[in-house]
Scaffold this active site. Sequence first.
Site, PDB file in Angstrom:
ATOM      1  N   GLY A  13      38.999  33.534  48.243  1.00 50.04           N
ATOM      2  CA  GLY A  13      40.418  33.819  48.480  1.00 50.04           C
ATOM      3  C   GLY A  13      41.131  34.115  47.169  1.00 50.04           C
ATOM      4  O   GLY A  13      40.530  34.044  46.078  1.00 50.04           O
ATOM      5  N   ASP A  14      42.402  34.504  47.275  1.00 54.28           N
ATOM      6  CA  ASP A  14      43.251  34.772  46.100  1.00 54.28           C
ATOM      7  C   ASP A  14      42.709  35.890  45.217  1.00 54.28           C
ATOM      8  O   ASP A  14      42.936  35.894  44.007  1.00 54.28           O
ATOM      9  CB  ASP A  14      43.417  33.497  45.242  1.00 54.28           C
ATOM     10  CG  ASP A  14      43.865  32.323  46.063  1.00 54.28           C
ATOM     11  OD1 ASP A  14      44.743  32.517  46.920  1.00 54.28           O
ATOM     12  OD2 ASP A  14      43.345  31.218  45.855  1.00 54.28           O
ATOM     13  N   GLY A  16      43.603  38.970  45.279  1.00 57.93           N
ATOM     14  CA  GLY A  16      44.584  40.031  45.048  1.00 57.93           C
ATOM     15  C   GLY A  16      44.656  40.967  46.247  1.00 57.93           C
ATOM     16  O   GLY A  16      45.076  42.125  46.123  1.00 57.93           O
ATOM     17  N   LYS A  17      44.264  40.457  47.430  1.00 59.87           N
ATOM     18  CA  LYS A  17      44.266  41.297  48.638  1.00 59.87           C
ATOM     19  C   LYS A  17      45.671  41.786  48.975  1.00 59.87           C
ATOM     20  O   LYS A  17      45.847  42.898  49.455  1.00 59.87           O
ATOM     21  CB  LYS A  17      43.720  40.513  49.841  1.00 59.87           C
ATOM     22  CG  LYS A  17      42.255  40.180  49.749  1.00 59.87           C
ATOM     23  CD  LYS A  17      41.777  39.454  50.982  1.00 59.87           C
ATOM     24  CE  LYS A  17      42.407  38.089  51.166  1.00 59.87           C
ATOM     25  NZ  LYS A  17      42.074  37.096  50.129  1.00 59.87           N
ATOM     26  N   GLY A  41      48.475  33.365  51.481  1.00 60.06           N
ATOM     27  CA  GLY A  41      49.695  33.672  50.734  1.00 60.06           C
ATOM     28  C   GLY A  41      49.463  34.987  50.020  1.00 60.06           C
ATOM     29  O   GLY A  41      48.903  35.026  48.930  1.00 60.06           O
ATOM     30  N   HIS A  42      49.831  36.076  50.665  1.00 68.29           N
ATOM     31  CA  HIS A  42      49.554  37.399  50.095  1.00 68.29           C
ATOM     32  C   HIS A  42      50.755  37.872  49.278  1.00 68.29           C
ATOM     33  O   HIS A  42      51.838  38.099  49.806  1.00 68.29           O
ATOM     34  CB  HIS A  42      49.175  38.384  51.211  1.00 68.29           C
ATOM     35  CG  HIS A  42      47.860  38.044  51.855  1.00 68.29           C
ATOM     36  ND1 HIS A  42      47.375  38.647  52.979  1.00 68.29           N
ATOM     37  CD2 HIS A  42      46.914  37.137  51.486  1.00 68.29           C
ATOM     38  CE1 HIS A  42      46.189  38.123  53.286  1.00 68.29           C
ATOM     39  NE2 HIS A  42      45.907  37.209  52.396  1.00 68.29           N
ATOM     40  N   GLN A 220      41.995  34.751  53.242  1.00 70.49           N
ATOM     41  CA  GLN A 220      41.018  33.908  52.534  1.00 70.49           C
ATOM     42  C   GLN A 220      39.872  34.793  52.019  1.00 70.49           C
ATOM     43  O   GLN A 220      40.119  35.939  51.708  1.00 70.49           O
ATOM     44  CB  GLN A 220      40.504  32.753  53.422  1.00 70.49           C
ATOM     45  CG  GLN A 220      41.570  31.698  53.733  1.00 70.49           C
ATOM     46  CD  GLN A 220      42.435  32.053  54.924  1.00 70.49           C
ATOM     47  OE1 GLN A 220      41.936  32.432  55.966  1.00 70.49           O
ATOM     48  NE2 GLN A 220      43.744  31.931  54.771  1.00 70.49           N
ATOM     49  N   GLY A 300      51.024  26.188  45.325  1.00 74.03           N
ATOM     50  CA  GLY A 300      51.380  26.032  43.914  1.00 74.03           C
ATOM     51  C   GLY A 300      50.333  25.270  43.113  1.00 74.03           C
ATOM     52  O   GLY A 300      50.503  25.012  41.923  1.00 74.03           O
ATOM     53  N   SER A 411      42.297  47.579  40.053  1.00 72.16           N
ATOM     54  CA  SER A 411      43.712  47.218  39.988  1.00 72.16           C
ATOM     55  C   SER A 411      43.980  46.761  38.557  1.00 72.16           C
ATOM     56  O   SER A 411      43.254  45.926  38.019  1.00 72.16           O
ATOM     57  CB  SER A 411      43.991  46.102  40.994  1.00 72.16           C
ATOM     58  OG  SER A 411      45.212  45.488  40.690  1.00 72.16           O
ATOM     59  N   GLY A 413      47.082  45.704  37.192  1.00 73.33           N
ATOM     60  CA  GLY A 413      48.306  44.928  36.973  1.00 73.33           C
ATOM     61  C   GLY A 413      48.932  44.603  38.304  1.00 73.33           C
ATOM     62  O   GLY A 413      48.524  45.141  39.343  1.00 73.33           O
TER      63      GLY A 413
HETATM   64  P1  IMP Z   1      42.755  25.344  55.118  1.00 72.81           P
HETATM   65  O1  IMP Z   1      42.505  26.775  55.393  1.00 72.81           O
HETATM   66  O2  IMP Z   1      44.205  25.028  54.838  1.00 72.81           O
HETATM   67  O3  IMP Z   1      42.153  24.437  56.163  1.00 72.81           O
HETATM   68  O4  IMP Z   1      41.989  24.960  53.752  1.00 72.81           O
HETATM   69  C1  IMP Z   1      40.564  24.957  53.662  1.00 72.81           C
HETATM   70  C2  IMP Z   1      40.120  25.463  52.291  1.00 72.81           C
HETATM   71  O5  IMP Z   1      40.413  26.850  52.191  1.00 72.81           O
HETATM   72  C3  IMP Z   1      40.816  24.800  51.106  1.00 72.81           C
HETATM   73  O6  IMP Z   1      39.907  24.726  50.024  1.00 72.81           O
HETATM   74  C4  IMP Z   1      41.939  25.772  50.768  1.00 72.81           C
HETATM   75  O7  IMP Z   1      42.337  25.680  49.420  1.00 72.81           O
HETATM   76  C5  IMP Z   1      41.243  27.098  51.046  1.00 72.81           C
HETATM   77  N1  IMP Z   1      42.174  28.166  51.411  1.00 72.81           N
HETATM   78  C6  IMP Z   1      42.812  28.343  52.589  1.00 72.81           C
HETATM   79  N2  IMP Z   1      43.554  29.453  52.570  1.00 72.81           N
HETATM   80  C7  IMP Z   1      43.392  29.994  51.358  1.00 72.81           C
HETATM   81  C8  IMP Z   1      43.885  31.186  50.741  1.00 72.81           C
HETATM   82  O8  IMP Z   1      44.619  31.996  51.334  1.00 72.81           O
HETATM   83  N3  IMP Z   1      43.475  31.405  49.461  1.00 72.81           N
HETATM   84  C9  IMP Z   1      42.633  30.568  48.823  1.00 72.81           C
HETATM   85  N4  IMP Z   1      42.129  29.471  49.354  1.00 72.81           N
HETATM   86  C10 IMP Z   1      42.502  29.176  50.618  1.00 72.81           C
END
Ligand code: IMP
Length: 427
Positions: A13-14, A16-17, A41-42, A220, A300, A411, A413
């Site tokens: 996840g995270d 930069g989608k 959180g996009h 994710q 955060g 990408s 920046g």
């Molecule tokens: P949950 O999806 O809130 O149940 O979290 C399960 C795991 O997925 C945890 O390690 C979260 O930090 C991770 N996770 C859930 N959504 C995201 C995301 O959008 N980006 C990165 N990690 C995520």
Amino acid sequence: MKTKLVILGAQWGDEGKGKVVDLLSANFDAVVRYQGGSNAGHTVVVNGEKFILHLLPTGILHPHTIGVVAQGMVVDLELLVEEVQALEDKGLRVWDRFFISDRAHLVMPYHKLLDSLFEKKGKIGTTLRGIGPSYMFKFGRKGIRVCDLENPDNAYRLMKENLEFVKDLCEKVYYQRQDLSLEQMFEKTMENYRKIKERVTDTTKWLLEFKGRVLFEGAQGTMLDIDMGTYPYVTSSNASALGLSNGTGLPPKYFSTAEFWAVSKAYTTRVGEGPFPTELTDGVGEMLRNRGGEYGATTGRPRRCGWLDLVALKHAVRVNGLDGLILTKLDVLDSFEEIKVCVAYERNGKLTQDLPANLELVGGIKPVYKSFSGWLKDTRGAKSISQLPPQAIEYLEFIQEYIGIPIVMLSTGPERDEYFWMVDEKA
Ligand code: IMP
């Protein structure tokens, strides 16, 4: 011109989608989210203004697109209404531009309560958005779907039954009182439902009949996929391409004409608990976090950082049947004298390029690195490969060769226009 494009996360996840989907959806007519919920959180920066979308597809930021919240998502109606309203307040017309599936399951206040209770025993490091418990209820056939709200008596009965079950669970298993009010929960849910009622539809049927170009926006990442990720330290949905059919209700055949791309950072990050073979807990990891601004968009939390793990990336290429990779945040590596990538895992003196299913094995492995000399030049905002230093080109070429698919886009920046195509055939 691609008529169906799938954008997935290749890592934890995270990647930069948000930014990638935002810029690509300029060429699409509909953008679909189909798994997960407000744990995503996009982040998109448009003209210096930052937007973070949790439930609506990121592509909705383009005024011509239609956003689809498909059936595989678990939806916190309160947050959805807030998100739509927040965009409207910024001057974007959204209320008449999205659909939500009548089959989507709801995230209820008791799911969030259970998420935090479960986290007290056996920590996964979840986002506490109630995602896991909502999917537990769905698969345990106790879930409440959007269509269940059409009949208020039925909705009330379902909420009452669920709340009684949760109350028993809290008090008898966790010795914890819970004082959620059924009446308040019911009133609030119905109030939010009335606001979105006009947008509820059979999104599967809608998509099957839709003649425009469609982009599917994964949330994710593959390594957080419930089946193919680092179980149990994963999210509770199929975050890889495996989730497309069940998440949309569309037949697998529908996707045979789709292009599959995934997004990866030029290094690796992870939030929450669980194995992370290339994690750097030293000053180098700290430098990646600071330079990359690696703090969770939803919670955060500081993200764990490490070198690019090509074994994990190749796993993502296989599982998703990827046609291309989109690489983000190369510029974060600009000031490193030495850059490493993991090319194999070592365990008990044996090398492997496969990701073991058993986490005990993942925990016991040592990454084997290939080292590159850093380019020590600014690559932010580069507009073509010829503007990159030779060391950066060497780094990109090695990645492509290892994973066996092209890097289609780089990408460079956070802003919408900071990217360039590495191939001729674009989205
Ligand atoms: P949950 O999806 O809130 O149940 O979290 C399960 C795991 O997925 C945890 O390690 C979260 O930090 C991770 N996770 C859930 N959504 C995201 C995301 O959008 N980006 C990165 N990690 C995520």
